[in-house]
Design a protein around this motif. Sequence first.
Motif, mmCIF file in Angstrom:
data_model
loop_
_atom_site.group_PDB
_atom_site.id
_atom_site.type_symbol
_atom_site.label_atom_id
_atom_site.label_comp_id
_atom_site.label_asym_id
_atom_site.label_seq_id
_atom_site.Cartn_x
_atom_site.Cartn_y
_atom_site.Cartn_z
ATOM 1 N N UNK A 7 0.832 -1.203 0.000
ATOM 2 C CA UNK A 7 0.000 0.000 0.000
ATOM 3 C C UNK A 7 0.870 1.258 0.000
ATOM 4 N N UNK A 8 1.949 1.245 0.756
ATOM 5 C CA UNK A 8 2.856 2.399 0.802
ATOM 6 C C UNK A 8 3.511 2.674 -0.544
ATOM 7 N N UNK A 9 3.917 1.618 -1.237
ATOM 8 C CA UNK A 9 4.541 1.784 -2.553
ATOM 9 C C UNK A 9 3.538 2.332 -3.553
ATOM 10 N N UNK A 10 2.304 1.830 -3.544
ATOM 11 C CA UNK A 10 1.263 2.320 -4.456
ATOM 12 C C UNK A 10 0.964 3.787 -4.178
ATOM 13 N N UNK A 11 0.882 4.183 -2.921
ATOM 14 C CA UNK A 11 0.625 5.591 -2.573
ATOM 15 C C UNK A 11 1.793 6.471 -3.033
ATOM 16 N N UNK A 12 3.028 5.986 -2.862
ATOM 17 C CA UNK A 12 4.200 6.750 -3.299
ATOM 18 C C UNK A 12 4.211 6.918 -4.818
ATOM 19 N N UNK A 13 3.891 5.870 -5.565
ATOM 20 C CA UNK A 13 3.859 5.951 -7.034
ATOM 21 C C UNK A 13 2.760 6.903 -7.490
ATOM 22 N N UNK A 14 1.595 6.809 -6.914
ATOM 23 C CA UNK A 14 0.490 7.717 -7.263
ATOM 24 C C UNK A 14 0.858 9.164 -6.938
ATOM 25 N N UNK A 15 1.504 9.390 -5.793
ATOM 26 C CA UNK A 15 1.948 10.738 -5.441
ATOM 27 C C UNK A 15 2.973 11.277 -6.419
ATOM 28 N N UNK A 16 3.923 10.420 -6.841
ATOM 29 C CA UNK A 16 4.945 10.838 -7.802
ATOM 30 C C UNK A 16 4.331 11.158 -9.154
ATOM 31 N N UNK A 17 3.420 10.315 -9.627
ATOM 32 C CA UNK A 17 2.751 10.562 -10.908
ATOM 33 C C UNK A 17 1.941 11.856 -10.844
ATOM 34 N N UNK A 18 1.254 12.085 -9.742
ATOM 35 C CA UNK A 18 0.501 13.334 -9.577
ATOM 36 C C UNK A 18 1.407 14.551 -9.587
ATOM 37 N N UNK A 19 2.569 14.448 -8.941
ATOM 38 C CA UNK A 19 3.546 15.528 -8.907
ATOM 39 C C UNK A 19 4.055 15.846 -10.312
ATOM 40 N N UNK A 20 4.411 14.825 -11.086
ATOM 41 C CA UNK A 20 4.898 15.018 -12.457
ATOM 42 C C UNK A 20 3.792 15.590 -13.342
ATOM 43 N N UNK A 21 2.581 15.079 -13.222
ATOM 44 C CA UNK A 21 1.466 15.577 -14.039
ATOM 45 C C UNK A 21 1.168 17.044 -13.745
ATOM 46 N N UNK A 22 1.303 17.463 -12.504
ATOM 47 C CA UNK A 22 1.101 18.861 -12.147
ATOM 48 C C UNK A 22 2.080 19.748 -12.930
ATOM 49 N N UNK A 23 3.366 19.367 -12.947
ATOM 50 C CA UNK A 23 4.354 20.185 -13.653
ATOM 51 C C UNK A 23 4.170 20.144 -15.167
ATOM 52 N N UNK A 24 3.779 19.022 -15.717
ATOM 53 C CA UNK A 24 3.539 18.937 -17.161
ATOM 54 C C UNK A 24 2.397 19.864 -17.547
ATOM 55 N N UNK A 25 1.311 19.841 -16.811
ATOM 56 C CA UNK A 25 0.151 20.697 -17.114
ATOM 57 C C UNK A 25 0.493 22.163 -16.879
ATOM 58 N N UNK A 26 1.202 22.456 -15.803
ATOM 59 C CA UNK A 26 1.561 23.847 -15.505
ATOM 60 C C UNK A 26 2.475 24.423 -16.588
ATOM 61 N N UNK A 27 3.434 23.655 -17.082
ATOM 62 C CA UNK A 27 4.363 24.160 -18.090
ATOM 63 C C UNK A 27 3.712 24.309 -19.460
ATOM 64 N N UNK A 28 2.785 23.433 -19.785
ATOM 65 C CA UNK A 28 2.181 23.505 -21.112
ATOM 66 C C UNK A 28 1.079 24.548 -21.203
ATOM 67 N N UNK A 29 0.503 24.972 -20.093
ATOM 68 C CA UNK A 29 -0.574 25.961 -20.145
ATOM 69 C C UNK A 29 -0.123 27.362 -19.749
ATOM 70 N N UNK A 30 1.044 27.510 -19.159
ATOM 71 C CA UNK A 30 1.520 28.818 -18.722
ATOM 72 C C UNK A 30 1.986 29.633 -19.929
ATOM 73 N N UNK A 31 1.518 30.867 -20.035
ATOM 74 C CA UNK A 31 1.855 31.732 -21.169
ATOM 75 C C UNK A 31 3.299 32.248 -21.096
ATOM 76 N N UNK A 32 3.950 32.148 -19.950
ATOM 77 C CA UNK A 32 5.333 32.601 -19.836
ATOM 78 C C UNK A 32 6.299 31.707 -20.593
#
Length: 148
Positions: A7-32
């Motif tokens: 369960x700990x490994x699954x939570x860590x993987x989901x957290x890591x994927x969420x962290x990476x997805x946040x940066x991918x979306x933030x970089x592709x939508x930011x006008x800067x």
Amino acid sequence: MKLNWGTGIVIAIIGFIGFIMYFVIAMSTDKNYNHDLVTEKYYQQELEFQHKIDATKNANTLKEKIKIERTNEGVKVHFPTDFNLKDIKGKVFLYRPSDKQLDFEIPISLSNTYLLVPENRLLGGRWNITVSWNYKNKDYLYQEELVY
């Protein structure tokens, strides 16, 4: 509720994927963060490539080569002195790789053996200079990188 290793490994993987997805979306939508192509007419320029190769060969066979010099007034593009200045037609294109809004083109109109690109048009940094001209129905092309 007790967490086991699985369960700990699954939570860590989901957290890591969420962290990476946040940066991918933030970089592709930011006008800067601008994701422009090098040129808008990429395929059209690719078709003209052989013409550029021939024009570059013509420029390399000249006895006196074109010379680009940085001065206090700006950038001087020196043309061969054995050419009749009135017969030279063409353009000088200055390309700024870091910002396409700074790109500009100057038609070649000579009263002396050089063309002056004024210093107020050039910001400090890297410029790619392309000089394409026609002299007596023969095309020439010269390209150089310049750090101003």
